[in-house]
Design an enzyme around this catalytic site. Structure first.
Site, PDB file in Angstrom:
ATOM      1  CG  ASP A  87      -2.224   1.258   1.261  1.00 52.90           C
ATOM      2  OD1 ASP A  87      -1.980   1.555  -0.221  1.00 52.90           O
ATOM      3  OD2 ASP A  87      -1.646   1.548   2.206  1.00 52.90           O
ATOM      4  CG  ASP A  89      -1.707   7.630   1.041  1.00 58.49           C
ATOM      5  OD1 ASP A  89      -0.256   8.969   0.604  1.00 58.49           O
ATOM      6  OD2 ASP A  89      -2.000   7.861   0.055  1.00 58.49           O
TER       7      ASP A  89
END
Length: 324
Positions: A87, A89
């Site tokens: 991922d 953020d």
């Protein structure tokens, strides 16, 4: 605490099969205490002895899903994932509170919308995947600004324009390197690329913002080798597994041979729904979320001497099994 379960050797297995007896293996490990975390001092973590039983019916231990591994490093398997999927953020960079939130607020101020998202409110809004979806849900609940158009189609364009400006402001923060990589990110990516493991970033954020993070903070040499799946590349955002399913398909790998690094409950749900292993590295906004279904949970990836896990540990999740 988590400890490894050691499988019987082939010789032992034959002996067990011939005598039809169960064997009990006790794995004792010295207690090791780990301290310090990305967000301050944390209680010591100890590694304790466990007892496991292997019978003649199988040479593999019984799996116990959802085992947590906080601060204990294991490197017990030489197997490698087919792909390591990150991922963006909260995983590569802890961007949300002082990055995306600030950029949203600056955009709202520029447009004189009279809207401000404070730290706590934004934490709640993060339960909604995607910036455009986040703004839409917020305005639907609290009321649309007076300057917003009235028709649904025009509102979509309005949201898109806000998100475009927010992304531009966010990229300035990234280009100025005001938001650093989280500990251990570059190390783990280098280990994967060095072993020929596919590396990709799978995010609900705008593709330009994700590309800026990868290029500016990881550097162009790494960026050339990292595939990015982001934004509206899929119609449904996390917790839907679409983005991880797309990544596996595009890379030509089996989902079951992929290891995902996430920081949120919705990201974890997406990875597990895609049939992948998932390690959670908690971030500022997600420290108290429920990660029961994670294959491992850490405060960060970590660089030596504070390393929490490495590529070998990622590979071990595909072959070894753990109990808590």
């Amino acid at each position: 605490m988590a400890s490894t379960v050691i499988s019987s050797s082939s010789a032992s297995t034959k002996a067990l099969l011939s005598h039809r007896k169960a064997s009990v293996t006790t794995l004792q490990s010295h207690e090791r205490t780990f301290s310090s975390s990305l967000f301050g001092t944390r209680p010591g973590i100890t590694r304790r002895a466990i007892t496991t039983t292997t019978t003649t019916t199988t040479t593999r231990p019984v799996i116990r899903r959802g085992a947590r591994h906080s601060g204990v490093r294991f490197s017990v398997c030489s197997a490698l994932p087919s792909a390591l999927l990150f991922d963006c953020d909260g995983v590569l960079v802890d961007t949300e509170k002082d990055g995306h939130r600030i950029s949203f607020n600056d955009t709202f101020a520029e447009r004189e919308l009279g809207v401000t998202w404070d730290v706590d409110l934004y934490g709640e809004l993060l339960k909604i995947g995607g910036g455009k979806e986040r703004m839409t849900a917020y305005f639907n609940k609290t009321g649309w600004p007076e300057k917003a158009p009235k028709s649904e189609e025009e509102r979509k364009e309005f949201i898109a324009s806000l998100h475009k400006r927010k992304t531009e402001l966010f990229m300035v923060l990234i280009e100025k390197k005001l938001l650093p990589l989280r500990p251990g990110v570059a190390k783990l990516i280098d280990q994967a690329l060095g072993k020929g493991v596919n590396v990709a970033v799978c995010s609900t954020s705008n593709e330009k913002a994700v590309s800026a993070i990868v290029s500016c903070l990881l550097g162009p040499e790494r960026a050339e080798k990292i595939k990015i799946f982001a934004g509206d590349v899929v119609p449904r955002k996390k917790p839907d597994p679409a983005i991880y399913t797309l990544a596996a398909s595009t890379l030509g790998v089996e989902p079951s041979r992929c290891v995902v690094v996430e920081d949120s409950a919705i990201g974890l749900a997406a990875a597990k729904a895609a049939g992948m292993k998932c390690i959670v590295t908690k971030s500022g906004y997600t420290a108290d979320e429920d990660f029961l279904n994670a294959d491992a949970v850490f405060d960060c990836i970590g660089d030596p001497p504070e390393e929490r896990f490495d590529l070998a540990f990622c590979g071990s999740l595909l072959e070894k099994q753990y109990v808590s």
